[in-house]
Write an enzyme that holds these catalytic residues in place. Structure first.
Site, PDB file in Angstrom:
ATOM      1  N   HIS A 188       0.849  -1.190   0.000  1.00  0.00           N
ATOM      2  CA  HIS A 188       0.000   0.000   0.000  1.00  0.00           C
ATOM      3  C   HIS A 188       0.885   1.239   0.000  1.00  0.00           C
ATOM      4  CE1 HIS A 188      -3.988  -1.714   0.214  1.00  0.00           C
ATOM      5  NE2 HIS A 188      -3.591  -2.539   1.169  1.00  0.00           N
ATOM      6  N   ASP A 205      -0.123   6.890  -3.582  1.00  0.00           N
ATOM      7  CA  ASP A 205      -1.179   6.424  -4.478  1.00  0.00           C
ATOM      8  C   ASP A 205      -1.524   7.451  -5.549  1.00  0.00           C
ATOM      9  OD1 ASP A 205      -1.398   4.013  -3.223  1.00  0.00           O
ATOM     10  OD2 ASP A 205      -3.301   4.423  -2.232  1.00  0.00           O
TER      11      ASP A 205
END
Length: 376
Positions: free
Chosen positions: A134, A164
């Protein structure tokens, strides 16, 4: 919210998005905000992570079709869409799209001009390519997570925005549009490998130059732009809120010290040995008034000092209200499309897509007969 014909600089560009979470959907939303016709290919069943579809704002401005990629007809339906698209976005682990029958080779065989965008954390190759991850892990590995935070404290991070979305989504969009330009000139598509670790590392280019010049230390909280310098830091106010100070240039520092009423005997802005003393003097001044009071002092000046706002407070800030930085659609406050265009502005013209809601509509508009329901 009325559905209107897509407008914006990307009007006429068709995008297939293979449903995922995080940076892929955000990249597709950005393209849709700018006028692209984005068709999200959703699978049957709920998403493994995230809100209900109606609350997922990264699905705004898109249309959704429902395709079961594990059904014998599923891969063919995606390939039929890819044949009519300019761009495709997928965010699976390396090799998964190939196993599902919708990898780059299969799609480019049907549409040689297609730009096939691959969004991952670790990239398509390398020792970690098959590992889960992540934002936090990607930015940690890329060296950028360790930039934020106090020298004697742990690293800090702003949700999943740096990895991200900045290192991932935005680099994917840049890659897609650059490759689209090439495809329009040559008729030749290609694969765009957008890895969050690559993009996050690339964001640090300036700092590598500063290190080479001896102007940046490779540790946290001791540099000009990482909270080490008192003139570029945050300070607690009397009501336990914060003000952000970015008074780097001499003229802005002079304005800041005047408005803060810093004592004449305070250490100089770049007296590095006395930075702790200077920070303490500034902190003591900020602690005497509330955030609202300091905001009134600094607002509209060149002291480069601003209140640290929450998301909700940001949407109500007079400057952002005047610019329309946030808008409310369907009763939901959300950021407006960005950046802005003088001739072909983007817009929010559809609410978040419900899985499968547009299957028949897309089948008609894109002339994909395999998507039609058997009864149609």
């Amino acid at each position: 919210m009325a559905e209107t014909t897509n407008r914006g600089p990307l009007a006429g560009v068709r995008v297939v998005e293979l449903a995922g979470i995080g940076p892929g959907p955000f990249a597709a939303m950005l393209l849709a905000d700018l006028g692209a016709d984005v068709v999200r290919v959703d699978r049957p069943g709920p998403s493994p992570l995230g809100p209900a579809p109606g609350h997922d704002l990264t699905n705004r401005n898109k249309r959704s079709v429902l395709v079961d990629l594990k059904h014998p007809d599923g891969p063919g339906q995606v390939l039929d869409l890819a044949e009519r698209a300019h761009l495709l976005i997928e965010g699976y682990r390396p090799g998964v799209a190939e196993r599902l029958g919708v990898g780059p080779d299969a799609c480019l065989a049907r549409n040689p001009a297609l730009v096939y965008g691959r969004m991952t954390g670790w990239g398509q190759d390398g020792p970690l390519a098959q590992r889960a991850g992540h934002d936090l892990g990607y930015t940690a590995t890329a060296g950028v997570l360790g930039l934020a935070g106090l020298a004697d404290g742990p690293p800090a991070w702003a949700a999943n925005l740096l990895g991200d979305y900045a290192g991932g989504s935005l680099y994917l969009v840049v890659g897609l549009l650059a490759a689209l330009r090439h495809a329009e000139r040559t008729g030749t598509g290609q694969v765009v490998d957008a890895a969050i670790v690559d993009g996050a590392a690339h964001l640090g280019t300036m700092l590598w130059g500063l290190m080479d010049a001896g102007l940046w230390q490779d540790r946290r909280g001791v540099n000009l732009l990482d909270g080490g310098a008192p003139c570029y830091a945050t300070y607690r106010t009397a009501d336990d809120r914060y003000m952000a100070v970015g008074a780097l240039e001499p003229q802005f520092w002079a304005e800041f010290t005047r408005l803060l009423e810093l004592p004449d005997e305070a250490p100089g802005q770049f007296d590095l040995e006395r930075w702790p003393e200077l920070r303490a003097v500034i902190a003591a001044r900020f602690a005497t008034r509330t955030q609202a009071e300091w905001t009134e002092v600094f607002e509209g000046t060149d002291a480069c000092t601003s209140p640290v706002l929450t998301l909700g407070q940001s949407a109500a800030h007079p400057h952002l209200v005047a610019r329309g930085t946030y808008l409310t659609e369907g009763g939901v406050t959300q950021p407006a499309p960005a950046p802005r265009f003088s001739v072909t502005p983007g817009a929010v013209h559809r609410p978040p897509a419900t899985p499968g809601a547009h299957t028949e509509q897309v089948a008609r508009d894109w002339d994909v007969k395999s998507l039609h329901h058997p009864s149609s």
